[in-house]
Design a protein around this motif. Structure first.
Motif, mmCIF file in Angstrom:
data_model
loop_
_atom_site.group_PDB
_atom_site.id
_atom_site.type_symbol
_atom_site.label_atom_id
_atom_site.label_comp_id
_atom_site.label_asym_id
_atom_site.label_seq_id
_atom_site.Cartn_x
_atom_site.Cartn_y
_atom_site.Cartn_z
ATOM 1 N N ALA A 1 -37.857 -27.230 -0.669
ATOM 2 C CA ALA A 1 -37.828 -28.200 -1.758
ATOM 3 C C ALA A 1 -36.792 -27.813 -2.793
ATOM 4 O O ALA A 1 -36.575 -26.629 -3.061
ATOM 5 C CB ALA A 1 -39.204 -28.304 -2.407
ATOM 6 N N ASP A 2 -36.161 -28.807 -3.355
ATOM 7 C CA ASP A 2 -35.225 -28.590 -4.450
ATOM 8 C C ASP A 2 -35.983 -28.018 -5.646
ATOM 9 O O ASP A 2 -37.157 -28.314 -5.846
ATOM 10 C CB ASP A 2 -34.563 -29.923 -4.822
ATOM 11 C CG ASP A 2 -33.421 -29.736 -5.788
ATOM 12 O OD1 ASP A 2 -33.709 -29.572 -6.992
ATOM 13 O OD2 ASP A 2 -32.262 -29.753 -5.348
ATOM 14 N N ALA A 3 -35.308 -27.202 -6.439
ATOM 15 C CA ALA A 3 -35.954 -26.587 -7.602
ATOM 16 C C ALA A 3 -36.390 -27.641 -8.618
ATOM 17 O O ALA A 3 -37.343 -27.432 -9.359
ATOM 18 C CB ALA A 3 -35.006 -25.589 -8.264
ATOM 19 N N ARG A 4 -35.739 -28.774 -8.645
ATOM 20 C CA ARG A 4 -36.083 -29.822 -9.601
ATOM 21 C C ARG A 4 -36.980 -30.894 -8.990
ATOM 22 O O ARG A 4 -37.244 -31.900 -9.628
ATOM 23 C CB ARG A 4 -34.799 -30.440 -10.143
ATOM 24 C CG ARG A 4 -33.971 -29.468 -10.960
ATOM 25 C CD ARG A 4 -32.619 -30.049 -11.343
ATOM 26 N NE ARG A 4 -31.840 -30.489 -10.193
ATOM 27 C CZ ARG A 4 -30.973 -29.736 -9.528
ATOM 28 N NH1 ARG A 4 -30.785 -28.500 -9.884
ATOM 29 N NH2 ARG A 4 -30.300 -30.205 -8.502
ATOM 30 N N ALA A 5 -37.445 -30.698 -7.761
ATOM 31 C CA ALA A 5 -38.318 -31.674 -7.112
ATOM 32 C C ALA A 5 -39.684 -31.670 -7.789
ATOM 33 O O ALA A 5 -40.160 -30.641 -8.267
ATOM 34 C CB ALA A 5 -38.478 -31.350 -5.627
#
Length: 143
Positions: free
Chosen positions: A106-110
């Motif tokens: 997952a993206d860190a900003r997800a």
């Protein structure tokens, strides 16, 4: 000779100095305590210092973008519901088997809900081995 009993004074505890000391300690603790606000924390997730990733021959990789889109084994998933992700996971795990390892990248900003959606879809399809992909701190500094 005086055989009359003398009146004995009962010992009493004077609480006023005790209360004064406690108030001074309380004021000292209130003045020296640092209060942190959770809104002031700057978080940047995920970063981990770990050894190189082990090679899983039977793995399903789910990528979650910052805007909530999903990719299962580099194929885009149509829709963002649990059922759509579960159908894609079922298709990918049918080729590998139920002992497949699910890797959530997952993206860190997800949003956390996006990751929870993937975990719920994995539960529905019977994938019980779940791990999360991270990057090392050295790689995070390069970006």
């Amino acid at each position: 000779m005086n055989f009359r009993p003398r009146p004995h004074d009962e010992p009493e505890i004077n609480l006023i100095p005790f209360i004064d000391v406690l108030l001074v300690v309380l004021i000292f603790l209130m003045l020296t305590t640092t209060y942190s606000k959770f809104t002031e924390m700057q978080l940047r997730l995920p970063v981990a210092d770990a050894q190189a990733q082990r090679d899983y021959p039977k793995e399903v990789i789910v990528a979650v973008s910052a805007d909530g889109r999903y990719m299962v084994n580099r194929q885009s998933v149509e829709g963002r519901s649990v059922d759509a992700v579960a159908a894609a996971l079922a298709d990918a795990s049918s080729r590998i088997g139920k002992e497949a390892v699910l890797i959530i990248s997952a993206d860190a900003r997800a949003a956390h809900q996006s990751v929870i959606t993937v975990m719920e879809a994995a539960r529905r399809t019977g994938l019980s081995q779940i791990t999360f992909a991270t990057q090392s701190s050295a790689q995070a500094g390069e970006r």
